[in-house]
Design an enzyme around this catalytic site. Structure first.
Site, PDB file in Angstrom:
ATOM      1  CB  SER A   1      -0.909   0.013   1.231  1.00 15.66           C
ATOM      2  OG  SER A   1      -1.755  -1.103   1.234  1.00 15.66           O
TER       3      SER A   1
HETATM    4  N1  SAH Z   1      -0.668  -5.042   4.237  1.00  8.50           N
HETATM    5  C1  SAH Z   1      -0.017  -4.944   2.930  1.00  8.50           C
HETATM    6  C2  SAH Z   1      -1.028  -4.831   1.825  1.00  8.50           C
HETATM    7  C3  SAH Z   1      -1.037  -6.058   1.001  1.00  8.50           C
HETATM    8  S1  SAH Z   1      -2.248  -6.077  -0.315  1.00  8.50           S
HETATM    9  C4  SAH Z   1       0.983  -3.813   2.937  1.00  8.50           C
HETATM   10  O1  SAH Z   1       1.611  -3.580   3.910  1.00  8.50           O
HETATM   11  O2  SAH Z   1       1.195  -3.169   1.934  1.00  8.50           O
HETATM   12  C5  SAH Z   1      -3.531  -7.056   0.427  1.00  8.50           C
HETATM   13  C6  SAH Z   1      -3.214  -8.501   0.668  1.00  8.50           C
HETATM   14  O3  SAH Z   1      -4.413  -9.118   1.147  1.00  8.50           O
HETATM   15  C7  SAH Z   1      -2.783  -9.314  -0.554  1.00  8.50           C
HETATM   16  O4  SAH Z   1      -1.528  -9.865  -0.345  1.00  8.50           O
HETATM   17  C8  SAH Z   1      -3.875 -10.384  -0.687  1.00  8.50           C
HETATM   18  O5  SAH Z   1      -3.382 -11.643  -1.127  1.00  8.50           O
HETATM   19  C9  SAH Z   1      -4.389 -10.464   0.748  1.00  8.50           C
HETATM   20  N2  SAH Z   1      -5.737 -11.038   0.910  1.00  8.50           N
HETATM   21  C10 SAH Z   1      -6.835 -10.849   0.143  1.00  8.50           C
HETATM   22  N3  SAH Z   1      -7.874 -11.557   0.629  1.00  8.50           N
HETATM   23  C11 SAH Z   1      -7.424 -12.212   1.748  1.00  8.50           C
HETATM   24  C12 SAH Z   1      -8.012 -13.116   2.676  1.00  8.50           C
HETATM   25  N4  SAH Z   1      -9.280 -13.506   2.577  1.00  8.50           N
HETATM   26  N5  SAH Z   1      -7.242 -13.586   3.676  1.00  8.50           N
HETATM   27  C13 SAH Z   1      -5.946 -13.211   3.796  1.00  8.50           C
HETATM   28  N6  SAH Z   1      -5.316 -12.366   2.941  1.00  8.50           N
HETATM   29  C14 SAH Z   1      -6.054 -11.866   1.921  1.00  8.50           C
END
Ligand code: SAH
Length: 204
Positions: free
Chosen positions: A54
Protein backbone atom coordinates in the site's frame (compact mmCIF):
# COMPACT_ATOMS: atom_id res chain seq x y z
CA UNK A 1 12.53 11.13 6.49
CA UNK A 2 11.42 12.99 3.37
CA UNK A 3 8.65 10.46 2.76
CA UNK A 4 7.32 11.07 6.26
CA UNK A 5 7.59 14.87 6.00
CA UNK A 6 6.06 15.22 2.51
CA UNK A 7 3.50 12.42 2.42
CA UNK A 8 2.57 11.74 6.03
CA UNK A 9 2.96 14.86 8.18
CA UNK A 10 2.12 17.31 5.37
CA UNK A 11 -1.18 15.46 4.82
CA UNK A 12 -2.28 15.74 8.40
CA UNK A 13 -1.12 12.60 10.21
CA UNK A 14 -0.49 13.82 13.77
CA UNK A 15 -0.08 10.71 15.94
CA UNK A 16 3.54 10.74 17.19
CA UNK A 17 3.67 6.97 17.51
CA UNK A 18 2.56 6.52 13.90
CA UNK A 19 5.09 9.09 12.67
CA UNK A 20 7.91 7.42 14.65
CA UNK A 21 6.96 3.99 13.32
CA UNK A 22 6.85 5.26 9.72
CA UNK A 23 10.32 6.77 10.27
CA UNK A 24 11.78 3.61 11.68
CA UNK A 25 10.59 0.86 9.32
CA UNK A 26 12.86 0.58 6.24
CA UNK A 27 10.26 0.35 3.46
CA UNK A 28 12.84 -0.65 0.84
CA UNK A 29 13.30 -3.99 2.64
CA UNK A 30 9.69 -4.85 1.80
CA UNK A 31 9.79 -4.33 -1.97
CA UNK A 32 11.62 -6.25 -4.65
CA UNK A 33 15.20 -5.01 -5.14
CA UNK A 34 14.37 -4.04 -8.74
CA UNK A 35 11.83 -1.53 -7.37
CA UNK A 36 13.80 -0.33 -4.37
CA UNK A 37 14.56 3.06 -5.94
CA UNK A 38 10.79 3.69 -5.85
CA UNK A 39 10.20 2.26 -2.38
CA UNK A 40 9.61 5.70 -0.81
CA UNK A 41 7.53 7.13 -3.66
CA UNK A 42 3.97 8.33 -3.11
CA UNK A 43 2.25 5.24 -4.54
CA UNK A 44 1.45 1.59 -4.12
CA UNK A 45 3.92 -0.83 -5.79
CA UNK A 46 3.60 -4.38 -7.08
CA UNK A 47 4.86 -7.15 -4.78
CA UNK A 48 4.18 -10.10 -7.08
CA UNK A 49 1.18 -12.45 -7.36
CA UNK A 50 -0.92 -9.51 -8.60
CA UNK A 51 -0.79 -7.83 -5.16
CA UNK A 52 0.59 -4.50 -3.93
CA UNK A 53 2.34 -2.83 -1.02
CA UNK A 54 0.00 0.00 0.00
CA UNK A 55 0.89 3.66 -0.51
CA UNK A 56 2.81 5.05 2.51
CA UNK A 57 0.07 7.57 3.34
CA UNK A 58 -2.59 4.85 3.41
CA UNK A 59 -0.50 2.71 5.78
CA UNK A 60 -0.05 5.69 8.11
CA UNK A 61 -3.70 6.74 7.86
CA UNK A 62 -5.04 3.27 8.66
CA UNK A 63 -2.60 2.88 11.53
CA UNK A 64 -3.63 6.26 12.94
CA UNK A 65 -7.33 5.34 12.77
CA UNK A 66 -6.66 2.36 15.05
CA UNK A 67 -5.64 4.81 17.83
CA UNK A 68 -3.15 2.35 19.33
CA UNK A 69 -1.67 3.10 22.75
CA UNK A 70 0.92 0.31 22.94
CA UNK A 71 -0.62 -2.62 24.82
CA UNK A 72 -2.95 -3.87 22.07
CA UNK A 73 -3.07 -7.20 20.27
CA UNK A 74 -3.97 -6.54 16.65
CA UNK A 75 -5.19 -8.90 13.93
CA UNK A 76 -4.26 -7.95 10.36
CA UNK A 77 -6.00 -9.50 7.34
CA UNK A 78 -3.74 -9.39 4.26
CA UNK A 79 -0.06 -9.53 5.24
CA UNK A 80 1.18 -8.97 1.67
CA UNK A 81 4.89 -8.16 1.97
CA UNK A 82 4.57 -7.43 5.69
CA UNK A 83 5.11 -3.66 5.62
CA UNK A 84 1.91 -2.65 7.40
CA UNK A 85 2.57 -5.52 9.81
CA UNK A 86 5.99 -4.05 10.62
CA UNK A 87 4.58 -0.56 11.21
CA UNK A 88 1.87 -1.95 13.52
CA UNK A 89 4.36 -4.08 15.41
CA UNK A 90 6.29 -0.97 16.45
CA UNK A 91 3.29 0.47 18.25
CA UNK A 92 1.35 -2.42 19.74
CA UNK A 93 2.08 -5.48 21.85
CA UNK A 94 1.57 -8.16 19.23
CA UNK A 95 0.43 -8.42 15.62
CA UNK A 96 -1.24 -11.53 14.24
CA UNK A 97 -1.35 -11.38 10.45
CA UNK A 98 -3.00 -13.68 7.90
CA UNK A 99 -2.17 -13.93 4.18
CA UNK A 100 -4.01 -16.19 1.73
CA UNK A 101 -1.20 -16.45 -0.88
CA UNK A 102 1.46 -18.83 0.38
CA UNK A 103 4.32 -17.29 -1.64
CA UNK A 104 3.63 -13.85 -0.13
CA UNK A 105 3.22 -15.28 3.35
CA UNK A 106 6.70 -16.85 3.02
CA UNK A 107 8.22 -13.64 1.69
CA UNK A 108 6.67 -11.59 4.50
CA UNK A 109 8.24 -13.96 7.01
CA UNK A 110 11.69 -13.33 5.47
CA UNK A 111 11.13 -9.57 5.26
CA UNK A 112 10.01 -9.30 8.88
CA UNK A 113 12.94 -11.40 10.03
CA UNK A 114 15.33 -9.11 8.13
CA UNK A 115 13.71 -6.09 9.80
CA UNK A 116 13.92 -7.89 13.20
CA UNK A 117 10.31 -7.92 14.25
CA UNK A 118 9.81 -10.37 17.11
CA UNK A 119 6.26 -9.56 18.22
CA UNK A 120 4.59 -10.77 15.03
CA UNK A 121 2.80 -14.05 14.31
CA UNK A 122 2.06 -14.94 10.71
CA UNK A 123 -0.32 -17.49 9.27
CA UNK A 124 -1.15 -18.62 5.76
CA UNK A 125 -4.92 -18.92 5.64
CA UNK A 126 -8.24 -17.33 4.74
CA UNK A 127 -8.57 -14.14 6.74
CA UNK A 128 -12.34 -14.15 6.22
CA UNK A 129 -12.37 -16.84 8.93
CA UNK A 130 -10.38 -14.66 11.34
CA UNK A 131 -7.89 -16.26 13.75
CA UNK A 132 -9.89 -17.79 16.58
CA UNK A 133 -6.92 -19.19 18.51
CA UNK A 134 -5.75 -15.78 19.76
CA UNK A 135 -9.10 -13.95 19.87
CA UNK A 136 -10.40 -11.61 21.15
CA UNK A 137 -8.35 -8.79 19.62
CA UNK A 138 -8.21 -5.10 20.53
CA UNK A 139 -8.25 -4.15 16.85
CA UNK A 140 -8.64 -5.79 13.44
CA UNK A 141 -7.27 -4.12 10.31
CA UNK A 142 -8.11 -5.39 6.85
CA UNK A 143 -5.74 -4.38 4.04
CA UNK A 144 -7.75 -5.77 1.11
CA UNK A 145 -11.02 -4.24 -0.09
CA UNK A 146 -14.47 -5.81 0.17
CA UNK A 147 -17.15 -6.54 2.70
CA UNK A 148 -16.72 -7.42 6.37
CA UNK A 149 -16.89 -10.99 7.56
CA UNK A 150 -19.21 -11.49 10.57
CA UNK A 151 -16.52 -13.41 12.45
CA UNK A 152 -14.32 -10.32 12.69
CA UNK A 153 -16.78 -8.53 14.97
CA UNK A 154 -17.09 -11.74 17.01
CA UNK A 155 -13.30 -11.91 17.44
CA UNK A 156 -13.04 -8.32 18.74
CA UNK A 157 -13.08 -7.28 22.39
CA UNK A 158 -15.90 -4.96 23.48
CA UNK A 159 -14.59 -1.44 22.76
CA UNK A 160 -12.30 -2.82 20.03
CA UNK A 161 -12.25 -1.50 16.47
CA UNK A 162 -12.51 -3.09 13.04
CA UNK A 163 -11.05 -1.00 10.20
CA UNK A 164 -11.49 -1.94 6.56
CA UNK A 165 -11.69 -0.55 3.02
CA UNK A 166 -15.33 -1.39 2.38
CA UNK A 167 -17.25 -1.59 -0.85
CA UNK A 168 -17.39 -3.14 -4.31
CA UNK A 169 -14.23 -3.58 -6.40
CA UNK A 170 -12.38 -0.36 -7.21
CA UNK A 171 -14.64 1.77 -5.02
CA UNK A 172 -13.71 1.42 -1.39
CA UNK A 173 -14.10 3.66 1.60
CA UNK A 174 -12.39 3.27 4.96
CA UNK A 175 -14.88 2.37 7.67
CA UNK A 176 -14.15 2.02 11.36
CA UNK A 177 -16.61 0.01 13.48
CA UNK A 178 -16.32 0.02 17.24
CA UNK A 179 -17.79 -2.96 19.04
CA UNK A 180 -20.16 -1.93 21.84
CA UNK A 181 -21.76 -3.99 24.61
CA UNK A 182 -24.62 -4.31 22.12
CA UNK A 183 -24.02 -3.79 18.42
CA UNK A 184 -21.46 -1.27 17.14
CA UNK A 185 -21.05 2.27 15.88
CA UNK A 186 -19.39 3.20 12.61
CA UNK A 187 -17.54 6.11 11.06
CA UNK A 188 -16.53 6.60 7.44
CA UNK A 189 -13.22 8.10 6.28
CA UNK A 190 -11.11 8.26 3.07
CA UNK A 191 -12.14 6.94 -0.34
CA UNK A 192 -9.51 4.49 -1.53
CA UNK A 193 -8.77 1.57 -3.84
CA UNK A 194 -7.38 -1.73 -2.60
CA UNK A 195 -6.72 -5.13 -4.12
CA UNK A 196 -9.75 -7.37 -3.53
CA UNK A 197 -10.47 -9.41 -0.44
CA UNK A 198 -10.81 -12.98 -1.76
CA UNK A 199 -11.94 -16.27 -0.27
CA UNK A 200 -9.82 -19.36 0.27
CA UNK A 201 -6.10 -20.08 0.27
CA UNK A 202 -3.76 -20.05 -2.72
CA UNK A 203 -0.86 -22.54 -2.52
CA UNK A 204 1.89 -22.99 -5.04
N1 SAH B 1 -0.67 -5.04 4.24
C1 SAH B 1 -0.02 -4.94 2.93
C2 SAH B 1 -1.03 -4.83 1.83
C3 SAH B 1 -1.04 -6.06 1.00
S1 SAH B 1 -2.25 -6.08 -0.31
C4 SAH B 1 0.98 -3.81 2.94
O1 SAH B 1 1.61 -3.58 3.91
O2 SAH B 1 1.20 -3.17 1.93
C5 SAH B 1 -3.53 -7.06 0.43
C6 SAH B 1 -3.21 -8.50 0.67
O3 SAH B 1 -4.41 -9.12 1.15
C7 SAH B 1 -2.78 -9.31 -0.55
O4 SAH B 1 -1.53 -9.86 -0.35
C8 SAH B 1 -3.87 -10.38 -0.69
O5 SAH B 1 -3.38 -11.64 -1.13
C9 SAH B 1 -4.39 -10.46 0.75
N2 SAH B 1 -5.74 -11.04 0.91
C10 SAH B 1 -6.84 -10.85 0.14
N3 SAH B 1 -7.87 -11.56 0.63
C11 SAH B 1 -7.42 -12.21 1.75
C12 SAH B 1 -8.01 -13.12 2.68
N4 SAH B 1 -9.28 -13.51 2.58
N5 SAH B 1 -7.24 -13.59 3.68
C13 SAH B 1 -5.95 -13.21 3.80
N6 SAH B 1 -5.32 -12.37 2.94
C14 SAH B 1 -6.05 -11.87 1.92
Amino acid sequence: MRMVADQIVARGIRDDKVIAAMMSVPRHLFVDSALSSRAYHDCALPIGCGQTISQPYMVARMTELLELQGSERVLEIGTGCGYQTAVLSRICRRVYSIERIEALHNRARQNLRAARHANVMLKCGDGLLGWDEYAPYDAIIVTAGGFASDVWMQQLKPGGVLLLPEGAAGNHRLVRRRKLARGWNEEYFDDCTFVPLLEGVHHH
